[in-house]
Scaffold this motif. Sequence first.
Motif, PDB file in Angstrom:
ATOM      1  N   ALA A  63       0.824  -1.205   0.000  1.00  0.00           N
ATOM      2  CA  ALA A  63       0.000   0.000   0.000  1.00  0.00           C
ATOM      3  C   ALA A  63       0.861   1.260   0.000  1.00  0.00           C
ATOM      4  N   GLY A  64       1.944   1.238   0.791  1.00  0.00           N
ATOM      5  CA  GLY A  64       2.826   2.393   0.845  1.00  0.00           C
ATOM      6  C   GLY A  64       3.518   2.648  -0.481  1.00  0.00           C
ATOM      7  N   VAL A  65       4.005   1.583  -1.117  1.00  0.00           N
ATOM      8  CA  VAL A  65       4.661   1.739  -2.418  1.00  0.00           C
ATOM      9  C   VAL A  65       3.648   2.189  -3.469  1.00  0.00           C
ATOM     10  N   ARG A  66       2.421   1.689  -3.374  1.00  0.00           N
ATOM     11  CA  ARG A  66       1.385   2.096  -4.322  1.00  0.00           C
ATOM     12  C   ARG A  66       1.178   3.606  -4.288  1.00  0.00           C
ATOM     13  N   GLU A  67       1.088   4.180  -3.103  1.00  0.00           N
ATOM     14  CA  GLU A  67       0.890   5.627  -2.992  1.00  0.00           C
ATOM     15  C   GLU A  67       2.081   6.383  -3.563  1.00  0.00           C
ATOM     16  N   ALA A  68       3.293   5.876  -3.314  1.00  0.00           N
ATOM     17  CA  ALA A  68       4.488   6.530  -3.854  1.00  0.00           C
ATOM     18  C   ALA A  68       4.505   6.453  -5.378  1.00  0.00           C
ATOM     19  N   LEU A  69       4.067   5.323  -5.937  1.00  0.00           N
ATOM     20  CA  LEU A  69       4.015   5.179  -7.391  1.00  0.00           C
ATOM     21  C   LEU A  69       2.992   6.137  -7.994  1.00  0.00           C
ATOM     22  N   LEU A  70       1.825   6.271  -7.368  1.00  0.00           N
ATOM     23  CA  LEU A  70       0.809   7.204  -7.879  1.00  0.00           C
ATOM     24  C   LEU A  70       1.339   8.636  -7.875  1.00  0.00           C
ATOM     25  N   ALA A  71       2.044   8.989  -6.806  1.00  0.00           N
ATOM     26  CA  ALA A  71       2.620  10.347  -6.732  1.00  0.00           C
ATOM     27  C   ALA A  71       3.687  10.531  -7.805  1.00  0.00           C
ATOM     28  N   GLY A  72       4.513   9.499  -8.010  1.00  0.00           N
ATOM     29  CA  GLY A  72       5.551   9.588  -9.032  1.00  0.00           C
ATOM     30  C   GLY A  72       4.972   9.678 -10.430  1.00  0.00           C
ATOM     31  N   ILE A  73       3.897   8.936 -10.696  1.00  0.00           N
ATOM     32  CA  ILE A  73       3.240   8.988 -12.007  1.00  0.00           C
ATOM     33  C   ILE A  73       2.678  10.380 -12.269  1.00  0.00           C
ATOM     34  N   GLU A  74       2.037  10.942 -11.247  1.00  0.00           N
ATOM     35  CA  GLU A  74       1.476  12.294 -11.402  1.00  0.00           C
ATOM     36  C   GLU A  74       2.576  13.311 -11.672  1.00  0.00           C
ATOM     37  N   GLU A  75       3.692  13.170 -10.967  1.00  0.00           N
ATOM     38  CA  GLU A  75       4.796  14.123 -11.125  1.00  0.00           C
ATOM     39  C   GLU A  75       5.406  14.053 -12.524  1.00  0.00           C
ATOM     40  N   ARG A  76       5.418  12.875 -13.124  1.00  0.00           N
ATOM     41  CA  ARG A  76       6.081  12.705 -14.416  1.00  0.00           C
ATOM     42  C   ARG A  76       5.095  12.597 -15.573  1.00  0.00           C
ATOM     43  N   ARG A  77       3.859  12.966 -15.348  1.00  0.00           N
ATOM     44  CA  ARG A  77       2.827  12.843 -16.376  1.00  0.00           C
ATOM     45  C   ARG A  77       3.221  13.558 -17.672  1.00  0.00           C
ATOM     46  N   ARG A  78       3.701  14.796 -17.562  1.00  0.00           N
ATOM     47  CA  ARG A  78       4.059  15.545 -18.766  1.00  0.00           C
ATOM     48  C   ARG A  78       5.185  14.851 -19.528  1.00  0.00           C
ATOM     49  N   ASP A  79       6.208  14.371 -18.809  1.00  0.00           N
ATOM     50  CA  ASP A  79       7.321  13.666 -19.460  1.00  0.00           C
ATOM     51  C   ASP A  79       6.831  12.406 -20.163  1.00  0.00           C
ATOM     52  N   GLU A  80       5.902  11.692 -19.503  1.00  0.00           N
ATOM     53  CA  GLU A  80       5.394  10.457 -20.099  1.00  0.00           C
ATOM     54  C   GLU A  80       4.605  10.741 -21.379  1.00  0.00           C
ATOM     55  N   LEU A  81       3.812  11.803 -21.385  1.00  0.00           N
ATOM     56  CA  LEU A  81       3.061  12.158 -22.580  1.00  0.00           C
ATOM     57  C   LEU A  81       3.997  12.602 -23.699  1.00  0.00           C
TER      58      LEU A  81
END
Length: 377
Positions: free
Chosen positions: A246-264
């Motif tokens: 659960a803790g890693v899941r929250e960190a992954l969601l935060a990381g995905i949000e932070e890098r959304r522009r780079d991913e697009l």
Amino acid sequence: MRVARLSLHDFRSYPEVEIVLEPGPSAFVGANGQGKTNLVEAIDYLSRLDSHRVSSDTPLVRAGAERAVVRAEVVRGDRTALLELEITPGRANRARVNRAALPRARDLVGVLRTVTFSPEDLALVKGDPSDRRRFLDGLLVLRTPRLAGVKADYERVLRQRNTLLKSARSGRYTNRQVDLSTLDIWDDKLATLGGEIVAARIALLHDLAPFLVESYRTVATRAAPDRRDVTATYRGSVVSDDESPAGVREALLAGIEERRRDELDRAVTLVGPHRDEVELVIGDLPAKGYASHGESWSLALALRLASFTLLRDDDGDDPVLILDDVFAELDEGRREQLAELVGDAEQVLVTAAVADDVPAALAGHRFDVHAGKVTEA
């Protein structure tokens, strides 16, 4: 745990072959290209549904054949199980245990457990992060077979998410509107599955660490009396103080949000266990790029020996240990030391091009392999 009988049909170079195996060491000896590695590869594949030599099933099927079949009688304590796997490139493989079909081939993973050391293992030290992730995941599913399903689901979600990101980037250049409303759904699935994988990897590395330190100390002592200790550290694409799923899941969601522009912009998923690394350090220096050839071999061997000890420590049963064409790469001191380290394993399967390369302690039952024929010496 040991394999009592192996039968192959159209696997690699073998139209048909059947071998009876005994406890203790067995050596398959033959010149390169005669088929000795194919025998132990079949056993290893039954264990993990993965080959240490190739990344797809196609080369496992004999040229001109539609499918291959691997069967093995596996003895564990006073019980014997017949494992069967039908390999058909381009289609789902089919598995049976004691003639009963399994719902999915991956349900066979972990029924037989193997640890294989081969020349390709030098990539664990000198290769890309993907080589070390593959090592960790292979050991992970042997300890916890259900994680094979989690990993397969993660890879499916990753492909779907990358496809959506590519469509979004393509739409920018064609003025085509792409609906990104489903991206949040894929984000959640990726983080949930990824959190479970990362948490399991971290826990596994923690359990493996003391065995790795001890194995490296033992293996490296003769070659370098002033040997340094080794450490293995998980380097994730995100950092979480809470290493639970659960803790890693929250960190992954935060990381995905932070890098959304780079991913697009790049049309690829940049956060998740597929981007992670296991950093191996000898003394104070990273093994990759700094370790000598001898140190790299010692560390690769220590990783496999630590895996063997960890699996043995789990339930007291030895996995089948496979030493595939490794003795030609080791000096005499390391050969004898390796033989001493694994001599008490319930079953050790060795391949070698030259009989003299196999230490006497591991010669055991010898099979000569020539032109696809296997005969007991």
